[in-house]
Design a protein around this motif. Structure first.
Motif, mmCIF file in Angstrom:
data_model
loop_
_atom_site.group_PDB
_atom_site.id
_atom_site.type_symbol
_atom_site.label_atom_id
_atom_site.label_comp_id
_atom_site.label_asym_id
_atom_site.label_seq_id
_atom_site.Cartn_x
_atom_site.Cartn_y
_atom_site.Cartn_z
ATOM 1 N N ALA A 61 -62.011 -8.445 -61.573
ATOM 2 C CA ALA A 61 -61.786 -7.329 -60.652
ATOM 3 C C ALA A 61 -62.774 -7.341 -59.499
ATOM 4 N N ASP A 65 -57.933 -7.653 -56.338
ATOM 5 C CA ASP A 65 -57.492 -6.261 -56.428
ATOM 6 C C ASP A 65 -56.126 -6.138 -57.099
ATOM 7 N N LEU A 84 -54.660 -6.014 -66.628
ATOM 8 C CA LEU A 84 -54.950 -4.583 -66.535
ATOM 9 C C LEU A 84 -56.237 -4.240 -67.274
ATOM 10 N N GLY A 87 -59.348 -4.532 -65.338
ATOM 11 C CA GLY A 87 -59.474 -3.690 -64.153
ATOM 12 C C GLY A 87 -58.685 -4.171 -62.961
ATOM 13 N N ILE A 88 -57.929 -5.266 -63.107
ATOM 14 C CA ILE A 88 -57.100 -5.774 -62.016
ATOM 15 C C ILE A 88 -55.745 -5.083 -62.060
ATOM 16 N N SER A 89 -55.311 -4.538 -60.948
ATOM 17 C CA SER A 89 -53.980 -3.937 -60.891
ATOM 18 C C SER A 89 -52.923 -5.036 -60.868
ATOM 19 N N GLU A 110 -52.960 0.092 -69.132
ATOM 20 C CA GLU A 110 -53.133 0.767 -67.840
ATOM 21 C C GLU A 110 -54.101 1.943 -67.956
ATOM 22 N N GLY A 114 -56.627 -1.390 -64.795
ATOM 23 C CA GLY A 114 -55.983 -1.365 -63.495
ATOM 24 C C GLY A 114 -54.674 -0.589 -63.507
#
Length: 358
Positions: A61, A65, A84, A87-89, A110, A114
């Motif tokens: 992350a 992004d 996710l 922390g990565i969307s 989620e 992310g």
């Protein structure tokens, strides 16, 4: 500041669709790609100069992004869940996942990491939006009939698209999810209280019905999914829905149709979703009331512009915290309906019925 994006999966969709769209858009900077195949990674980096990795564990992350995940259906939850959690969307196109249990996995991932974004590009078509704008003139909506019916459009037998274990299903997952997402866009999301479905596989293993325009991987195994799914559904708001998704048929062109019946009139859209060159010459939208049918104007757009619009919406969606949980909430009733559809089809008796998916 640009959204730092990674493309996960360098098959046709990742390489030829999502990568160019992301690189052409001012909101995004493609900083990495992921694929398990060394040759694909080497060719990609040589062509683009973008660094590649063999697994999503290499992404963090701090550097990424948003990951656009374009892997086979059965890997969606595993790959998206791992991203996710760091922390990565993640953006997933249809199908978001294959089972209700996988919906729960994504929801948990989620909540702790992310944001999950998902969608189908069909809702970004100008003709679908034109249909949506006319719906208030129809009064109370009673029934919707939807179909995406190809003339010859079966993915090549043996590739993952035609393997139940990897795709989850056939035309219902591939084309039907687009139709169901479009239905939610037009009428709002809803659960389905009744589901009756049948499937057939008349064309899926016959080479003459394959899509010459698709570059699907060819395998040695015969297809074990349906090429056609026909169903009758009832939403919890009382609207009935007839649905047909077909990879092949005896018609001349690939056609997508949406017929909406209301207490004050009916509307019909006839067009062709997707990239097939064997398409309707132009979309047609009509409104019928009291025996009089009027053709309404719809935009004539280049093929694939809906995907450009979808990418253009991603940055704003990512920036809005109100979208957290939305993809899961919208996917849940669709996945549950598909599970019930296949259960119904499996209990059907008669020639051509495809067994229930376990």
């Amino acid at each position: 500041m640009s959204v730092r994006a990674a493309v996960v999966g360098l098959g046709w969709a990742g390489r030829e669709l999502w990568l160019p769209l992301l690189r052409e858009h001012a909101d995004f900077e493609v900083v990495a790609a992921v694929d398990a195949d060394p040759a694909s990674r080497q060719a990609f980096t040589k062509t683009t100069g973008i660094p590649t990795h063999s697994a999503v564990a290499a992404l963090t992350a701090r550097e990424v992004d948003l990951a656009v995940v374009a892997v086979p259906n059965y890997l969606h939850t595993e790959v998206a869940g791992a991203l996710l959690a760091t922390g990565i969307s993640v953006f997933l196109e249809k199908p978001v996942c294959l089972t209700s249990a996988e919906v729960d996995v994504l929801a948990a991932a989620e909540r702790s990491g992310g944001m999950l974004l998902a969608g189908s590009a069909a809702r970004y078509r100008g003709d679908v939006e034109a249909l949506r704008q006319v719906l208030p003139e129809l009064g109370e909506i009673r029934h919707v009939a939807m179909g995406w019916i190809r003339a010859r459009g079966v993915p090549r037998a043996g590739g993952w698209f035609t393997q139940r274990e990897k795709a989850g299903g056939g035309a219902l997952y591939d084309l039907g999810w687009h139709l169901l997402d479009t239905l939610a866009f037009l009428l709002g999301p809803a659960a389905f209280t009744q589901v009756i479905g049948v499937t057939s596989d008349d064309f899926v293993n016959a080479g003459a019905w394959r899509a010459a325009w698709r570059q699907d991987q060819v395998g040695a195994d015969a297809a074990d999914v349906e090429d056609t799914a026909r169903g009758f559904l009832v939403r919890d708001d009382g609207v009935s829905v007839s649905l047909r998704a077909s990879w092949a048929s005896h018609q001349a062109r690939d056609v997508s149709v949406i017929h909406v019946e209301g207490s004050a009139g009916t509307a019909d859209l006839r067009c062709t979703f997707g990239f097939s060159p064997n398409r309707e010459p132009e979309p047609a939208l009509t409104l019928t009331r009291e025996g009089t049918t009027t053709r309404l104007p719809v935009p004539i757009e280049r093929i694939g512009v809906e995907y450009t619009r979808q990418v253009g919406d991603l940055a704003a969606m990512l920036a809005d915290p109100g979208n957290r949980g939305r993809a899961v909430a919208e996917a849940r009733p669709i996945v549950r309906m598909i599970e019930n559809f296949y259960a119904s089809a499996g209990s059907a008796r008669g020639r051509g019925a495809v067994p229930a998916y376990q």
